[in-house]
Design a protein around this motif. Structure first.
Motif, PDB file in Angstrom:
ATOM      1  N   ASP B   7       0.853  -1.186   0.000  1.00 47.95           N
ATOM      2  CA  ASP B   7       0.000   0.000   0.000  1.00 47.95           C
ATOM      3  C   ASP B   7       0.893   1.241   0.000  1.00 47.95           C
ATOM      4  O   ASP B   7       1.762   1.386   0.850  1.00 47.95           O
ATOM      5  CB  ASP B   7      -0.871  -0.017   1.264  1.00 47.95           C
ATOM      6  CG  ASP B   7      -1.906   1.086   1.250  1.00 47.95           C
ATOM      7  OD1 ASP B   7      -1.920   1.889   0.286  1.00 47.95           O
ATOM      8  OD2 ASP B   7      -2.703   1.155   2.198  1.00 47.95           O
ATOM      9  N   VAL B   8       0.672   2.113  -0.971  1.00 46.63           N
ATOM     10  CA  VAL B   8       1.512   3.314  -1.026  1.00 46.63           C
ATOM     11  C   VAL B   8       0.739   4.578  -0.692  1.00 46.63           C
ATOM     12  O   VAL B   8       1.188   5.682  -0.946  1.00 46.63           O
ATOM     13  CB  VAL B   8       2.177   3.495  -2.406  1.00 46.63           C
ATOM     14  CG1 VAL B   8       3.293   2.500  -2.599  1.00 46.63           C
ATOM     15  CG2 VAL B   8       1.153   3.422  -3.521  1.00 46.63           C
ATOM     16  N   GLU B  10      -0.469   7.642   1.266  1.00 48.99           N
ATOM     17  CA  GLU B  10       0.075   8.433   2.376  1.00 48.99           C
ATOM     18  C   GLU B  10      -1.108   9.075   3.089  1.00 48.99           C
ATOM     19  O   GLU B  10      -2.102   9.434   2.459  1.00 48.99           O
ATOM     20  CB  GLU B  10       0.960   9.560   1.851  1.00 48.99           C
ATOM     21  CG  GLU B  10       2.003   9.093   0.873  1.00 48.99           C
ATOM     22  CD  GLU B  10       3.419   9.331   1.374  1.00 48.99           C
ATOM     23  OE1 GLU B  10       3.561  10.051   2.370  1.00 48.99           O
ATOM     24  OE2 GLU B  10       4.346   8.778   0.775  1.00 48.99           O
ATOM     25  N   LEU B  43      -2.319  15.140  -1.999  1.00 50.96           N
ATOM     26  CA  LEU B  43      -1.610  15.875  -3.042  1.00 50.96           C
ATOM     27  C   LEU B  43      -2.554  16.054  -4.238  1.00 50.96           C
ATOM     28  O   LEU B  43      -3.577  15.375  -4.338  1.00 50.96           O
ATOM     29  CB  LEU B  43      -0.347  15.101  -3.439  1.00 50.96           C
ATOM     30  CG  LEU B  43       0.748  15.141  -2.369  1.00 50.96           C
ATOM     31  CD1 LEU B  43       1.832  14.105  -2.661  1.00 50.96           C
ATOM     32  CD2 LEU B  43       1.363  16.537  -2.288  1.00 50.96           C
ATOM     33  N   PHE B  45      -4.927  15.893  -6.990  1.00 48.27           N
ATOM     34  CA  PHE B  45      -5.624  14.843  -7.748  1.00 48.27           C
ATOM     35  C   PHE B  45      -5.202  13.425  -7.347  1.00 48.27           C
ATOM     36  O   PHE B  45      -5.448  12.475  -8.065  1.00 48.27           O
ATOM     37  CB  PHE B  45      -5.462  15.067  -9.255  1.00 48.27           C
ATOM     38  CG  PHE B  45      -5.744  16.497  -9.627  1.00 48.27           C
ATOM     39  CD1 PHE B  45      -7.025  17.017  -9.518  1.00 48.27           C
ATOM     40  CD2 PHE B  45      -4.726  17.345 -10.042  1.00 48.27           C
ATOM     41  CE1 PHE B  45      -7.288  18.350  -9.824  1.00 48.27           C
ATOM     42  CE2 PHE B  45      -4.980  18.682 -10.342  1.00 48.27           C
ATOM     43  CZ  PHE B  45      -6.264  19.187 -10.234  1.00 48.27           C
ATOM     44  N   HIS B  46      -4.586  13.274  -6.179  1.00 49.60           N
ATOM     45  CA  HIS B  46      -4.266  11.950  -5.645  1.00 49.60           C
ATOM     46  C   HIS B  46      -5.501  11.453  -4.891  1.00 49.60           C
ATOM     47  O   HIS B  46      -5.470  11.231  -3.690  1.00 49.60           O
ATOM     48  CB  HIS B  46      -3.067  12.016  -4.691  1.00 49.60           C
ATOM     49  CG  HIS B  46      -1.739  12.276  -5.368  1.00 49.60           C
ATOM     50  ND1 HIS B  46      -1.578  13.174  -6.404  1.00 49.60           N
ATOM     51  CD2 HIS B  46      -0.501  11.743  -5.153  1.00 49.60           C
ATOM     52  CE1 HIS B  46      -0.298  13.181  -6.784  1.00 49.60           C
ATOM     53  NE2 HIS B  46       0.366  12.334  -6.048  1.00 49.60           N
ATOM     54  N   HIS B  47      -6.587  11.278  -5.645  1.00 48.64           N
ATOM     55  CA  HIS B  47      -7.862  10.922  -5.005  1.00 48.64           C
ATOM     56  C   HIS B  47      -7.782   9.605  -4.248  1.00 48.64           C
ATOM     57  O   HIS B  47      -8.567   9.360  -3.349  1.00 48.64           O
ATOM     58  CB  HIS B  47      -8.967  10.823  -6.065  1.00 48.64           C
ATOM     59  CG  HIS B  47      -9.149  12.077  -6.858  1.00 48.64           C
ATOM     60  ND1 HIS B  47      -9.845  13.162  -6.385  1.00 48.64           N
ATOM     61  CD2 HIS B  47      -8.711  12.440  -8.083  1.00 48.64           C
ATOM     62  CE1 HIS B  47      -9.838  14.124  -7.297  1.00 48.64           C
ATOM     63  NE2 HIS B  47      -9.149  13.714  -8.330  1.00 48.64           N
ATOM     64  N   PHE B  48      -6.836   8.750  -4.648  1.00 48.85           N
ATOM     65  CA  PHE B  48      -6.771   7.413  -4.044  1.00 48.85           C
ATOM     66  C   PHE B  48      -6.331   7.450  -2.590  1.00 48.85           C
ATOM     67  O   PHE B  48      -6.419   6.457  -1.894  1.00 48.85           O
ATOM     68  CB  PHE B  48      -5.851   6.490  -4.859  1.00 48.85           C
ATOM     69  CG  PHE B  48      -4.421   6.959  -4.951  1.00 48.85           C
ATOM     70  CD1 PHE B  48      -4.035   7.863  -5.931  1.00 48.85           C
ATOM     71  CD2 PHE B  48      -3.459   6.485  -4.072  1.00 48.85           C
ATOM     72  CE1 PHE B  48      -2.720   8.300  -6.021  1.00 48.85           C
ATOM     73  CE2 PHE B  48      -2.141   6.912  -4.152  1.00 48.85           C
ATOM     74  CZ  PHE B  48      -1.779   7.827  -5.137  1.00 48.85           C
ATOM     75  N   GLU B  49      -5.838   8.612  -2.140  1.00 44.76           N
ATOM     76  CA  GLU B  49      -5.370   8.596  -0.755  1.00 44.76           C
ATOM     77  C   GLU B  49      -5.992   9.657   0.134  1.00 44.76           C
ATOM     78  O   GLU B  49      -5.669   9.724   1.322  1.00 44.76           O
ATOM     79  CB  GLU B  49      -3.845   8.706  -0.687  1.00 44.76           C
ATOM     80  CG  GLU B  49      -3.299  10.004  -1.230  1.00 44.76           C
ATOM     81  CD  GLU B  49      -1.777   9.980  -1.275  1.00 44.76           C
ATOM     82  OE1 GLU B  49      -1.194   8.935  -0.955  1.00 44.76           O
ATOM     83  OE2 GLU B  49      -1.202  11.008  -1.632  1.00 44.76           O
ATOM     84  N   LEU B 296      -1.113  20.481 -11.511  1.00 40.90           N
ATOM     85  CA  LEU B 296      -0.416  19.315 -10.969  1.00 40.90           C
ATOM     86  C   LEU B 296       0.429  19.667  -9.749  1.00 40.90           C
ATOM     87  O   LEU B 296       0.741  18.820  -8.925  1.00 40.90           O
ATOM     88  CB  LEU B 296       0.492  18.695 -12.049  1.00 40.90           C
ATOM     89  CG  LEU B 296      -0.081  17.574 -12.910  1.00 40.90           C
ATOM     90  CD1 LEU B 296      -0.385  16.359 -12.053  1.00 40.90           C
ATOM     91  CD2 LEU B 296      -1.324  17.960 -13.661  1.00 40.90           C
ATOM     92  N   ALA B 316      -9.783  20.240 -18.154  1.00 42.70           N
ATOM     93  CA  ALA B 316      -8.743  19.427 -17.497  1.00 42.70           C
ATOM     94  C   ALA B 316      -9.085  19.222 -16.024  1.00 42.70           C
ATOM     95  O   ALA B 316      -8.914  18.126 -15.486  1.00 42.70           O
ATOM     96  CB  ALA B 316      -7.373  20.088 -17.650  1.00 42.70           C
ATOM     97  N   MET B 319     -11.647  16.576 -15.744  1.00 42.08           N
ATOM     98  CA  MET B 319     -11.062  15.252 -15.973  1.00 42.08           C
ATOM     99  C   MET B 319     -10.240  14.807 -14.767  1.00 42.08           C
ATOM    100  O   MET B 319     -10.315  13.658 -14.343  1.00 42.08           O
ATOM    101  CB  MET B 319     -10.189  15.263 -17.245  1.00 42.08           C
ATOM    102  CG  MET B 319     -11.004  15.391 -18.524  1.00 42.08           C
ATOM    103  SD  MET B 319     -10.040  15.049 -20.023  1.00 42.08           S
ATOM    104  CE  MET B 319      -9.024  16.502 -20.133  1.00 42.08           C
ATOM    105  N   LEU B 320      -9.457  15.734 -14.233  1.00 37.71           N
ATOM    106  CA  LEU B 320      -8.592  15.372 -13.100  1.00 37.71           C
ATOM    107  C   LEU B 320      -9.393  15.154 -11.821  1.00 37.71           C
ATOM    108  O   LEU B 320      -8.922  14.503 -10.891  1.00 37.71           O
ATOM    109  CB  LEU B 320      -7.531  16.462 -12.884  1.00 37.71           C
ATOM    110  CG  LEU B 320      -6.447  16.515 -13.961  1.00 37.71           C
ATOM    111  CD1 LEU B 320      -5.667  17.820 -13.894  1.00 37.71           C
ATOM    112  CD2 LEU B 320      -5.496  15.326 -13.834  1.00 37.71           C
ATOM    113  N   MET B 321     -10.609  15.706 -11.763  1.00 36.18           N
ATOM    114  CA  MET B 321     -11.472  15.457 -10.612  1.00 36.18           C
ATOM    115  C   MET B 321     -12.303  14.191 -10.825  1.00 36.18           C
ATOM    116  O   MET B 321     -13.104  13.821  -9.980  1.00 36.18           O
ATOM    117  CB  MET B 321     -12.394  16.656 -10.366  1.00 36.18           C
ATOM    118  CG  MET B 321     -11.683  17.903  -9.868  1.00 36.18           C
ATOM    119  SD  MET B 321     -10.820  17.688  -8.278  1.00 36.18           S
ATOM    120  CE  MET B 321     -12.203  17.547  -7.145  1.00 36.18           C
ATOM    121  N   GLY B 322     -12.123  13.567 -11.981  1.00 34.53           N
ATOM    122  CA  GLY B 322     -12.861  12.343 -12.254  1.00 34.53           C
ATOM    123  C   GLY B 322     -14.303  12.576 -12.655  1.00 34.53           C
ATOM    124  O   GLY B 322     -15.116  11.651 -12.649  1.00 34.53           O
TER     125      GLY B 322
END
Lengths: 446, 325
Positions: B7-8, B10, B43, B45-49, B296, B316, B319-322
């Protein structure tokens, strides 16, 4: 950073016989010296091949470095060590590829390839350009396309074809140029790996996300292929960006070997702005190669500039070389403008001088990378420094007049420079934006 | 057997401050909508964390005097409205989807038209009555003059919760007092220097201004003209902010149009640089690409000019917000 092996880690890989053949009395003492990199492991004549391999493996950098092509246009990617450029720097600028379908008529294909090769620009004294021609099998003759491409460019190739037989035919022709073969997939990987190994070519790997790639790369390594470039290939902009970020973190923060390779991403769509958004994002966030569908200069130049900027070494101060720069082929009657070697100051002045369309010399003074006001306040931009620098450059011998233009912000230096040098000092505008009007309306050599 | 992937993700100790601009009638203003930025727990658009509750927004720039140095590609889209501040602002909002209007009080510059504080206030009023979006009001940059203008402007826009700028380490007291008295937010400017960025925030805080009402303006460089320095300062600031540094936890503003439309890649006419391709697209692409890099790096507010670049930046962002593919 690669995980650092401790003396104990290395000791466990040794025969542990304390034979002394290495010159140390015990295996432990030897292991400590190896860990400190004072002695090479091969000083131990009894170390097993497995142990040597394991040790080499553990000491390998967390991301592999991969070279594409041969000769002058060789491009090397990967080997990155950080997630943020301010932590150190990004080391190897990502490859920019432009794709060309193999089903174009030969003449059109040749023209496209030439056009891609000619997409080269000079910015800040550096030539920047496209690095790879990506020939995409779309029902044409890939081998023939490779032949045409080689006749029309010295750029390395990327060959895009899922069918190993067709790929094989093309690689037979151009494998000596180390093209990037793409893609090895979960379906075709065995045959693709064999081709890559036989011809010593780097291999692009496509699988679904970090998970898919992590399953595939060990199989490719087992077949003897190590020079891999990973394409996480999820559909769409955000998922691709996310996978690129995850893979970079896994490679560097976790030293997760199955993903310890450079990555690549495809820019897709019709709208040039959408394409530019993807390209810029992938370059900033970790792709080691981006494949573009368009070769139009107005679209490629900004992306090449993104790459140039992102891969600039942040530890080098914001300074440019202090010397005389020429804008627009200046002759003996061209004006001499004085400014500082703060890079942003210089670029602004240079841009405005270019806009003025008046050919000119820009004499850049070494202020240690400070702008005009700071340099003045810091005694780095004084009459003495300016006169001494201009004399060293010999710039006044190259012009037929004896006038120099100093920044309006240091108008106060005018008299002192004149007294010290005998040159006529003209006070330029305070803001660089005033330079074009100033040069056009007020500059006269005589 | 599937390989187990470490798992990366943060997790950060602090969210970026949430800043709301504009006020509706309920909030004591006259805006028809408000804009909220910041609040990131990850960070860019690092939505995964972590949650990114508010997308970055785009402000479009209007001037109180018709600009003379805007090159044709960016002047033409506004040529019909540049004489009327209200119409110009309306066009930005209604036709080009500006989330905010950034009014630049260039006319107040003592080296230019030297307009009075009252004229500046009238310009602000004109924009406020012409559009319903929140307002950024940017001074002429002459510290003495800005200190004369902002008290009048701030009062004229009292309750509208504008974003006023800029304060610098050398000039902040008047603006802090104005923003406090009339309830506005402030832009804290620093010259591509993270320590000075902190210092300005400290000065504002010590003068009694809340850290959570500031927006950081770390200076802006155009693509190809120093953008990488600002990019890295923004990344460092954002990492520090997420990591718990309250002095770096503010949303970030990038003043893109002003920088981009000064560089030759955006300005040069076709005949000067034929090898650079389509001159119509070149400038907007340069502005948009500059915006992409700043997104970015952590930008929350982009100040832009060209309608095509604005459209592209907004796309953009979606798109970056999904929100869009």
């Amino acid at each position: 950073m690669a995980r650092k092996l401790t003396g104990l880690d290395i000791y466990k890989l040794l025969p542990r016989t304390n034979c002394g053949d290495c010159g140390f009395s015990t295996c432990m003492a030897f292991a400590m010296q190896v860990a400190a990199k004072r002695v090479a492991l091969d000083k131990c004549p009894h170390v097993s091949e497995e142990a040597a391999a394991a040790l080499g493996e553990a000491q390998a950098p967390p991301m592999r470095t991969v070279t594409i092509g041969t000769g002058d246009r060789t491009w090397t990617v990967g080997g990155e060590t950080v997630l943020f450029r301010h932590e150190e720097k990004f080391h190897r600028p990502c490859a920019v590829a432009v794709r060309v379908p193999d089903d174009l008529p030969v003449e059109e294909l040749a023209a496209r390839v030439r056009e891609i090769g000619e997409l080269r620009f000079v910015r800040i004294g550096q030539e920047i350009g496209v690095n790879l021609v990506a020939l995409e099998h779309r029902g044409g003759d890939l081998r023939r396309a490779a032949e045409v491409a080689r006749e029309n460019t010295d750029l390395p190739l990327m060959l895009m074809c899922e069918d190993p037989d067709l790929m094989g035919k093309a690689v037979e022709l151009c494998g000596d140029g180390r093209p990037l073969l793409y893609p090895a997939t979960p379906e075709n990987y065995a045959a693709m790996a064999d081709l890559a190994r036989e011809h010593s070519c780097p291999l692009g790997v496509r699988a679904r996300g970090a998970e898919g790639l992590a399953e595939l790369t060990p199989k490719l390594r087992e077949r003897g292929v190590e020079d891999l470039v990973l394409d996480p290939a999820p559909d769409g902009f955000l998922p691709t960006l996310t996978e690129l970020i995850r893979i970079r973190r896994l490679a560097l923060k976790k030293v997760f070997r199955p993903l310890g390779y450079p990555t690549m991403a495809f820019v897709a769509g019709d709208d040039p702005f959408d394409l530019a958004a993807q390209g810029a994002a992938y370059i900033c966030k970790y792709a080691s190669a981006v494949v573009l569908p368009l070769a139009r200069p107005e679209f490629v130049l900004p992306l090449l500039t993104v790459r140039q900027n992102i891969y600039t070494d942040p530890q080098v101060p914001l300074a440019i070389e202090a010397k005389v720069y020429e804008v627009g082929n200046p002759g003996p009657d061209a004006p001499v403008l004085v400014t500082t070697n703060f890079a942003l100051t210089y670029f602004t002045v240079e841009g405005e001088v270019e806009r003025s369309k008046v050919p000119a010399y820009i004499a850049v003074i070494d202020t240690g990378g400070l702008g005009v006001l700071n340099a003045y306040a810091d005694d780095r931009l004084t009459a003495e420094v300016i006169v001494k620098s201009l004399r060293e450059y010999g710039i006044m011998d190259r012009v037929s007049h004896n006038k120099i233009i100093i920044p309006g912000l240091v108008a106060v230096l005018k008299m002192e420079i004149q007294e010290e040098s005998g040159w006529e000092v003209i006070v330029g505008p305070e803001d660089a934006a005033g330079i074009p009007a100033f040069l056009r309306n007020e500059w006269k050599p005589d | 057997m599937p390989i187990e992937i470490p798992d990366v993700r943060e997790s950060f100790s602090q969210a970026i401050y949430t800043v709301t601009l504009g006020a509706t009638r309920d909030g004591g203003g006259t805006r028809t909508k408000v804009v909220t930025v910041g609040g990131e727990k990850a960070l860019p658009f690092h939505h995964f964390e972590g949650e990114i509750p508010h997308p970055p927004v785009v402000a479009m720039e209007v001037w109180d005097v018709p600009p003379e140095d805007w090159p044709d590609p960016v002047r033409m889209p506004f040529a019909d409205v540049m004489g009327s501040l209200g119409e110009w602002a309306r066009k930005c909002v209604e036709e080009h989807g500006a989330d905010l209007i950034c009014l630049r009080l260039v006319g107040c510059d003592p080296n230019g038209e030297d307009r009075s504080p009252e004229e500046a206030a009238a310009a602000v009023k004109e924009v406020l009555t012409s559009v319903g979006v929140p307002l950024i009001v940017w001074g002429c940059g002459n510290p003495e003059k800005d200190n004369e203008v902002f008290p009048v402007v701030g009062e004229a826009a009292a309750g509208e919760n504008c974003l006023l700028g800029t304060i610098t380490q050398d000039n902040y007291k008047t603006l802090v007092a104005v923003a406090t008295a009339y309830k506005h937010k402030l832009i804290a400017e620093s010259p591509v220097d993270i320590n000075i960025a902190k210092q300005v925030n400290i000065l504002a805080m010590d003068a009694g201004y809340p850290l959570e009402d500031l927006v950081i303006y770390p200076s802006t460089g155009a693509l190809g003209y120093g953008i990488e320095y600002v990019y890295s300062i923004m990344e460092r600031a954002r990492l520090a902010g997420l990591g718990g540094d309250k002095l770096m936890a503010q949303p970030i503003l990038c003043d893109i149009g002003r920088e981009v439309w000064g560089v030759k890649e955006a300005r040069a006419p076709r005949e000067e640089q034929p090898e650079w391709g389509d001159a119509e697209l070149r400038g907007p692409l340069w502005e948009a690409t500059t915006a992409y890099m700043y997104l970015l790096a952590g930008a929350d507010i982009l100040v832009m000019r060209h309608p095509e670049a604005v459209r592209a930046a907004k796309r953009a962002i979606r798109m970056l917000m999904g929100e869009e593919q």
